[in-house]
Design a protein around this motif. Structure first.
Motif, PDB file in Angstrom:
ATOM      1  N   LEU A   1       0.832  -1.203   0.000  1.00  0.00           N
ATOM      2  CA  LEU A   1       0.000   0.000   0.000  1.00  0.00           C
ATOM      3  C   LEU A   1       0.868   1.254   0.000  1.00  0.00           C
ATOM      4  CD1 LEU A   1      -2.994   1.114   0.427  1.00  0.00           C
ATOM      5  CD2 LEU A   1      -2.318   1.283   2.821  1.00  0.00           C
ATOM      6  N   LEU A   2       1.849   1.287   0.887  1.00  0.00           N
ATOM      7  CA  LEU A   2       2.737   2.458   0.952  1.00  0.00           C
ATOM      8  C   LEU A   2       3.537   2.637  -0.335  1.00  0.00           C
ATOM      9  CD1 LEU A   2       4.026   2.211   4.613  1.00  0.00           C
ATOM     10  CD2 LEU A   2       2.435   3.899   3.668  1.00  0.00           C
ATOM     11  N   ALA A   3       3.997   1.539  -0.912  1.00  0.00           N
ATOM     12  CA  ALA A   3       4.772   1.627  -2.160  1.00  0.00           C
ATOM     13  C   ALA A   3       3.938   2.267  -3.268  1.00  0.00           C
ATOM     14  CB  ALA A   3       5.251   0.241  -2.581  1.00  0.00           C
TER      15      ALA A   3
ATOM     16  N   LEU B   1       2.332   3.027 -16.017  1.00  0.00           N
ATOM     17  CA  LEU B   1       1.091   2.283 -16.206  1.00  0.00           C
ATOM     18  C   LEU B   1       0.345   2.817 -17.422  1.00  0.00           C
ATOM     19  CD1 LEU B   1      -0.124   2.208 -12.499  1.00  0.00           C
ATOM     20  CD2 LEU B   1       0.961   0.355 -13.765  1.00  0.00           C
ATOM     21  N   SER B   2      -0.381   1.929 -18.119  1.00  0.00           N
ATOM     22  CA  SER B   2      -1.159   2.347 -19.289  1.00  0.00           C
ATOM     23  C   SER B   2      -2.574   2.780 -18.899  1.00  0.00           C
ATOM     24  CB  SER B   2      -1.230   1.201 -20.310  1.00  0.00           C
ATOM     25  OG  SER B   2      -1.833   0.079 -19.720  1.00  0.00           O
ATOM     26  N   TYR B   3      -2.846   2.809 -17.626  1.00  0.00           N
ATOM     27  CA  TYR B   3      -4.152   3.225 -17.112  1.00  0.00           C
ATOM     28  C   TYR B   3      -3.910   4.145 -15.915  1.00  0.00           C
ATOM     29  CZ  TYR B   3      -2.869  -0.983 -14.542  1.00  0.00           C
ATOM     30  OH  TYR B   3      -2.177  -1.924 -13.850  1.00  0.00           O
TER      31      TYR B   3
ATOM     32  N   PRO C   1      -4.952   0.967  -9.387  1.00  0.00           N
ATOM     33  CA  PRO C   1      -4.218   0.045  -8.496  1.00  0.00           C
ATOM     34  C   PRO C   1      -4.124   0.576  -7.058  1.00  0.00           C
ATOM     35  CG  PRO C   1      -2.705   1.045 -10.078  1.00  0.00           C
ATOM     36  CD  PRO C   1      -4.098   1.435 -10.484  1.00  0.00           C
ATOM     37  N   ARG C   2      -4.043   1.888  -6.910  1.00  0.00           N
ATOM     38  CA  ARG C   2      -3.982   2.446  -5.557  1.00  0.00           C
ATOM     39  C   ARG C   2      -5.267   2.144  -4.787  1.00  0.00           C
ATOM     40  NH1 ARG C   2      -1.006   8.327  -6.465  1.00  0.00           N
ATOM     41  NH2 ARG C   2       1.075   7.449  -6.704  1.00  0.00           N
ATOM     42  N   THR C   3      -6.403   2.315  -5.461  1.00  0.00           N
ATOM     43  CA  THR C   3      -7.683   2.024  -4.815  1.00  0.00           C
ATOM     44  C   THR C   3      -7.821   0.524  -4.545  1.00  0.00           C
ATOM     45  OG1 THR C   3      -8.679   3.915  -5.939  1.00  0.00           O
ATOM     46  CG2 THR C   3     -10.189   2.263  -5.004  1.00  0.00           C
TER      47      THR C   3
END
Length: 169
Positions: free
Chosen positions: A49-51, A62-64, A69-71
């Protein structure tokens, strides 16, 4: 000078004042389920999560959008913490002798007399055999205490005349 007898090296012969030694009724894997897995999993998911939250968006390639990914990782982390709280934290280690039960969460140990135990109920928890110990009144860990029984649990219960506490399935 008085003649002193040497102290025996074998402690099995030392009198126990009529009290039996506590036997571990819970599984040896309780430590893994109760301490190691929650700590290891929480450190792993928190690191992930921190990373993802501390790395600059441009460095992720990232292509998006980066918020996907964070969520997702934040949701996985929250679900993990909920799972640990509801499924792993209730597990306790149980030791017992003729007169008392010793219940511990590996930080606090509480002693209950056998007269405070209402029943022992077998069932499944996380796909494993588990026992719920029902107390007559609420104790330090609540009125119901969950543990994974060890391999000698049934034998100890029968030998020490506690079979009347087993709930008929």
């Amino acid at each position: 000078m008085e003649k002193k007898e040497p102290i025996p090296q074998d402690t099995a012969g030392i009198p126990s004042n009529g009290h039996s030694r506590p036997a571990n009724l819970s599984s040896s894997l309780t430590l893994f389920w109760r301490v190691f897995l929650p700590v290891f999993g929480t450190v792993f998911f928190t690191g992930m999560l921190l990373a993802f939250w501390l790395i600059d968006e441009a460095d992720l390639y990232l292509s998006y959008p980066v918020w996907w990914p964070r969520t997702a990782i934040a949701v996985i982390w929250a679900v993990w913490l909920y799972f640990v709280w509801k499924k792993l934290w209730p597990l306790k280690r149980i030791d017992a002798d003729d007169g008392h039960l010793y219940v511990t969460n590996y930080w606090v140990t509480v002693r209950y007399p056998w007269t405070d135990v209402e029943q022992l109920e077998s069932g499944k928890w996380l796909g494993r055999n588990a026992v719920t110990l029902h107390l007559k009144g609420a104790g330090r860990f609540g009125q119901q205490i969950l543990f994974f029984p060890g391999s000698h649990y049934q034998e100890w219960i029968k030998e020490h005349e506690k079979a009347h506490l087993l709930l008929a399935n």
